[in-house]
Motif scaffolding. Sequence first.
Motif, PDB file in Angstrom:
ATOM      1  N   VAL A   1       0.866  -0.870   0.207  1.00 48.70           N
ATOM      2  CA  VAL A   1      -0.063  -0.696   0.223  1.00 48.70           C
ATOM      3  C   VAL A   1       0.555   1.526  -0.141  1.00 48.70           C
ATOM      4  CG1 VAL A   1      -1.873   1.067   0.974  1.00 48.70           C
ATOM      5  CG2 VAL A   1      -1.558  -0.862   1.572  1.00 48.70           C
TER       6      VAL A   1
ATOM      7  N   GLN B   1      -7.782   5.312  -8.479  1.00 52.08           N
ATOM      8  CA  GLN B   1      -5.953   4.554  -8.613  1.00 52.08           C
ATOM      9  C   GLN B   1      -4.824   3.702  -8.334  1.00 52.08           C
ATOM     10  OE1 GLN B   1      -4.355   8.382 -10.496  1.00 52.08           O
ATOM     11  NE2 GLN B   1      -4.865   7.481 -12.592  1.00 52.08           N
ATOM     12  N   ASP B   2      -5.170   4.156  -6.487  1.00 52.25           N
ATOM     13  CA  ASP B   2      -4.430   3.401  -5.439  1.00 52.25           C
ATOM     14  C   ASP B   2      -4.622   1.669  -5.802  1.00 52.25           C
ATOM     15  OD1 ASP B   2      -7.442   3.980  -4.586  1.00 52.25           O
ATOM     16  OD2 ASP B   2      -6.391   3.970  -2.839  1.00 52.25           O
TER      17      ASP B   2
ATOM     18  N   TYR C   1      -3.596   0.562  -9.158  1.00 53.04           N
ATOM     19  CA  TYR C   1      -1.735   0.250  -9.865  1.00 53.04           C
ATOM     20  C   TYR C   1      -1.520  -0.511  -8.397  1.00 53.04           C
ATOM     21  CZ  TYR C   1       3.167   1.112  -8.922  1.00 53.04           C
ATOM     22  OH  TYR C   1       4.579   0.648  -9.390  1.00 53.04           O
TER      23      TYR C   1
ATOM     24  N   ALA D   1       1.420   2.354  -3.653  1.00 48.07           N
ATOM     25  CA  ALA D   1       0.541   2.152  -4.279  1.00 48.07           C
ATOM     26  C   ALA D   1       1.054   4.452  -4.928  1.00 48.07           C
ATOM     27  CB  ALA D   1      -0.476   2.678  -3.033  1.00 48.07           C
ATOM     28  N   PRO D   2       0.579   4.878  -5.363  1.00 50.65           N
ATOM     29  CA  PRO D   2       0.189   6.410  -6.297  1.00 50.65           C
ATOM     30  C   PRO D   2      -0.371   7.257  -5.140  1.00 50.65           C
ATOM     31  CG  PRO D   2      -1.037   5.417  -7.722  1.00 50.65           C
ATOM     32  CD  PRO D   2      -0.458   4.274  -6.400  1.00 50.65           C
ATOM     33  N   PRO D   3      -0.116   8.361  -4.517  1.00 48.64           N
ATOM     34  CA  PRO D   3      -0.636   8.721  -3.681  1.00 48.64           C
ATOM     35  C   PRO D   3      -2.267   9.351  -3.813  1.00 48.64           C
ATOM     36  CG  PRO D   3       0.445  10.521  -4.608  1.00 48.64           C
ATOM     37  CD  PRO D   3       0.725   9.599  -4.852  1.00 48.64           C
ATOM     38  N   GLU D   4      -2.987   9.243  -5.421  1.00 41.77           N
ATOM     39  CA  GLU D   4      -4.621   9.784  -5.531  1.00 41.77           C
ATOM     40  C   GLU D   4      -4.986   8.840  -5.443  1.00 41.77           C
ATOM     41  OE1 GLU D   4      -0.816  11.159  -8.602  1.00 41.77           O
ATOM     42  OE2 GLU D   4      -1.819   9.542  -8.063  1.00 41.77           O
ATOM     43  N   GLU D   5      -6.202   9.224  -4.428  1.00 41.93           N
ATOM     44  CA  GLU D   5      -7.273   8.029  -4.592  1.00 41.93           C
ATOM     45  C   GLU D   5      -7.814   8.227  -5.310  1.00 41.93           C
ATOM     46  OE1 GLU D   5      -8.673   7.989  -0.726  1.00 41.93           O
ATOM     47  OE2 GLU D   5      -6.877   7.650   0.405  1.00 41.93           O
TER      48      GLU D   5
END
Length: 205
Positions: A80, A91-92, A95, A83-87
């Motif tokens: 986790v 997208q998390d 990804y 994962a990218p910071p964007e929810e």
Amino acid sequence: MKLIADVLGSLGKYFKYFLVLNFLLFLFFVVLSVYAQFSYPHYISNFIFIALAVLELSLIKFSDYARKEYLRNVYTNEDVALAPPEEVNHQDVRYLMFRRRIIEENIIEEDIVSMFDIIAARLEMESSVGVYTKGFLAFLGALFIASYSYVIDFVGEENVFGLVLSILAAGVFVFFILSLMPSKIEKIKELKYFLSLYKQELLSS
């Protein structure tokens, strides 16, 4: 659709039933809110709209809770954290699903670099396809505006506001579902973004 299926599959039986029941009730009240404009007194219509708003808000809220439960149940804290910071648009989660698949396929840095030119060419091709889609949507918008006066005459001025609220409630939920299923050009851009993230992870490891 795979995201929705995977999230539902990771949930407990009773919570899954609750979500499905909430969704079915929401659909029922959307239809009922339209029917109420022509058949019920306004105070009953107002009650139906309140129930519809509560159902929609709870459905969106519990769907987000289900996403977080999926993350906790399926992935480790270390996963986790990558994962990218964007929810936005989940997208998390997407990804992490992508990352798991790319690890299974043994994709290395050299493979990723070679994909970028293909992605750029695909993006250019899809952009030209989008011109026709935008033109068609503009045509539908113009058609709706042109038929607006006919719709008012058909449903009656006193029912227009309630009908718009019903359509708006359904539209918000449809937008929420569509956010889980990006368009083709969004998927390609997201693929480039995810590959860049994974490449950065490989370089830093």
